[in-house]
Design an enzyme around this catalytic site. Sequence first.
Site, PDB file in Angstrom:
ATOM      1  N   ARG A   1      -1.367  47.597  27.572  1.00  0.00           N
ATOM      2  CA  ARG A   1      -0.047  47.941  27.964  1.00  0.00           C
ATOM      3  C   ARG A   1       0.003  48.910  28.960  1.00  0.00           C
ATOM      4  NH1 ARG A   1       5.451  49.033  24.634  1.00  0.00           N
ATOM      5  NH2 ARG A   1       5.021  47.132  24.434  1.00  0.00           N
TER       6      ARG A   1
ATOM      7  N   HIS B   1       5.804  39.960  29.498  1.00  0.00           N
ATOM      8  CA  HIS B   1       5.630  40.735  27.858  1.00  0.00           C
ATOM      9  C   HIS B   1       5.193  39.303  27.027  1.00  0.00           C
ATOM     10  CE1 HIS B   1       5.718  43.118  24.552  1.00  0.00           C
ATOM     11  NE2 HIS B   1       6.865  43.552  24.568  1.00  0.00           N
TER      12      HIS B   1
ATOM     13  N   GLN C   1       5.804  39.212  22.883  1.00  0.00           N
ATOM     14  CA  GLN C   1       7.154  39.472  22.648  1.00  0.00           C
ATOM     15  C   GLN C   1       7.699  37.941  22.494  1.00  0.00           C
ATOM     16  OE1 GLN C   1       9.072  42.053  21.835  1.00  0.00           O
ATOM     17  NE2 GLN C   1      10.305  40.320  20.944  1.00  0.00           N
TER      18      GLN C   1
ATOM     19  N   ASP D   1      17.973  42.904  26.827  1.00  0.00           N
ATOM     20  CA  ASP D   1      17.039  43.836  26.958  1.00  0.00           C
ATOM     21  C   ASP D   1      17.372  45.097  27.483  1.00  0.00           C
ATOM     22  OD1 ASP D   1      14.531  45.418  26.611  1.00  0.00           O
ATOM     23  OD2 ASP D   1      13.682  44.108  28.336  1.00  0.00           O
TER      24      ASP D   1
ATOM     25  N   CYS E   1      14.344  42.597  22.025  1.00  0.00           N
ATOM     26  CA  CYS E   1      12.968  42.683  21.936  1.00  0.00           C
ATOM     27  C   CYS E   1      12.699  44.138  21.144  1.00  0.00           C
ATOM     28  CB  CYS E   1      12.129  42.680  23.186  1.00  0.00           C
ATOM     29  SG  CYS E   1      12.761  43.957  24.414  1.00  0.00           S
TER      30      CYS E   1
ATOM     31  N   ARG F   1       6.270  39.609  15.649  1.00  0.00           N
ATOM     32  CA  ARG F   1       5.136  39.936  16.353  1.00  0.00           C
ATOM     33  C   ARG F   1       3.962  40.210  15.724  1.00  0.00           C
ATOM     34  NH1 ARG F   1       6.619  43.389  20.631  1.00  0.00           N
ATOM     35  NH2 ARG F   1       4.410  42.843  21.425  1.00  0.00           N
TER      36      ARG F   1
HETATM   37  N1   CP Z   1       9.388  45.156  21.703  1.00  0.00           N
HETATM   38  C1   CP Z   1       8.317  46.023  21.913  1.00  0.00           C
HETATM   39  O1   CP Z   1       7.279  45.531  22.595  1.00  0.00           O
HETATM   40  O2   CP Z   1       8.594  47.102  21.431  1.00  0.00           O
HETATM   41  P1   CP Z   1       7.378  48.396  21.727  1.00  0.00           P
HETATM   42  O3   CP Z   1       7.604  48.914  22.937  1.00  0.00           O
HETATM   43  O4   CP Z   1       7.957  49.329  20.546  1.00  0.00           O
HETATM   44  O5   CP Z   1       5.985  47.895  21.638  1.00  0.00           O
HETATM   45  N1  NVA Z   2      11.631  45.686  29.316  1.00  0.00           N
HETATM   46  C1  NVA Z   2      11.327  46.700  28.545  1.00  0.00           C
HETATM   47  C2  NVA Z   2      10.747  46.117  27.300  1.00  0.00           C
HETATM   48  C3  NVA Z   2      10.255  47.079  26.169  1.00  0.00           C
HETATM   49  C4  NVA Z   2       9.691  46.394  25.017  1.00  0.00           C
HETATM   50  C5  NVA Z   2      10.317  47.599  29.097  1.00  0.00           C
HETATM   51  O1  NVA Z   2       9.392  47.259  29.788  1.00  0.00           O
HETATM   52  O2  NVA Z   2      10.433  49.018  28.721  1.00  0.00           O
END
Ligand code: CP
Ligand code: NVA
Length: 318
Positions: free
Chosen positions: A113, A141, A144, A235, A275, A303
Amino acid sequence: MTPTTPVSRLAAKDFVSVLDLAPAEFDHLLALAAELKVRRARGESSPQALAGRHVAILFEKPSLRTRITFVIAVRELGGEVIEPPPDVVFGGRETVEDVAHNLERWLSGVIIRTYAQERLARVAAAATRMHVVNALTDEEHPCQALADIMTLGERFGSTRGLKLTYVGDGNNVAASLAHAGALAGLQMTIASPKGYELPATVVADCARVARHGATLTLSNDPVAAVTGADAVYTDVWASMGQEAEADARARIFEPFQVNRDLMAAASPRAVFMHCLPAHRGIEVTDQVMDSPNAAVFDQAENRLHAQKALLALLMGKG
Ligand code: CP
Ligand code: NVA
């Protein structure tokens, strides 16, 4: 115990985007995820596809769901998880390529990430024998989106022809959802304020891979976009890394809040999706989050199952 769905391997070395999956692989992955979910609910163990394999989790941004579900996924598939501090990987002690060349001597895979997708791509390109999984970048993502399509399939039986409206920022979650929606046959609309629409490259990619009558429409009108929708998705308005813009975005995105009035425009059976994490009272109200039509915790649960299927197919023993 042998799974009834044969675990074959994905053609691509890495999963950095939903677009890395061939359509048949996408279908197979979702079928395997559903099967793994049933087995787990029955208390049966998963195929030990990662036995003897090590996988590292390298996260530069916070995570609840993604981190925990990947740790459980690797362990339930019989593998070992390593969670080194992110600064030793991305902190500039050495180049990202040199880090990747080290990691691939020890690990079967890395789950990353990070910020720019380009950084993930550099690791994937340098490490020719290690699998790389995108656990969220600024641009995409994909894990997700797999769970989201799985959730829609559970709720509606089939995803083909379903009307899904995503309301909000044309961000990483929206991009991967659009990719997956194109493969799943969704009739998808993305309603965003002007200047925050889905990138044109994502729209073009979706048109290229669309099947089962999938469509993608961009809109700047949330009420028109939601009218008759089977699912309404939102989101956060400011993603991780955009915290400095949060106040300005809150003003711009205000008409795009998912509240009871907006949901009233959707189909009476419409599900609400997010999400997570959700900012209650900002992009979504408590009433919508807590309504019986909210599928948000099913998404979170899925997930795990979707990522187990992904890891087994990407780097598991055949
Ligand atoms: N939806 C999602 O990716 O959650 P986190 O940021 O908690 O991993
Ligand atoms: N769009 C959000 C998603 C978090 C799971 C971010 O990138 O922070």
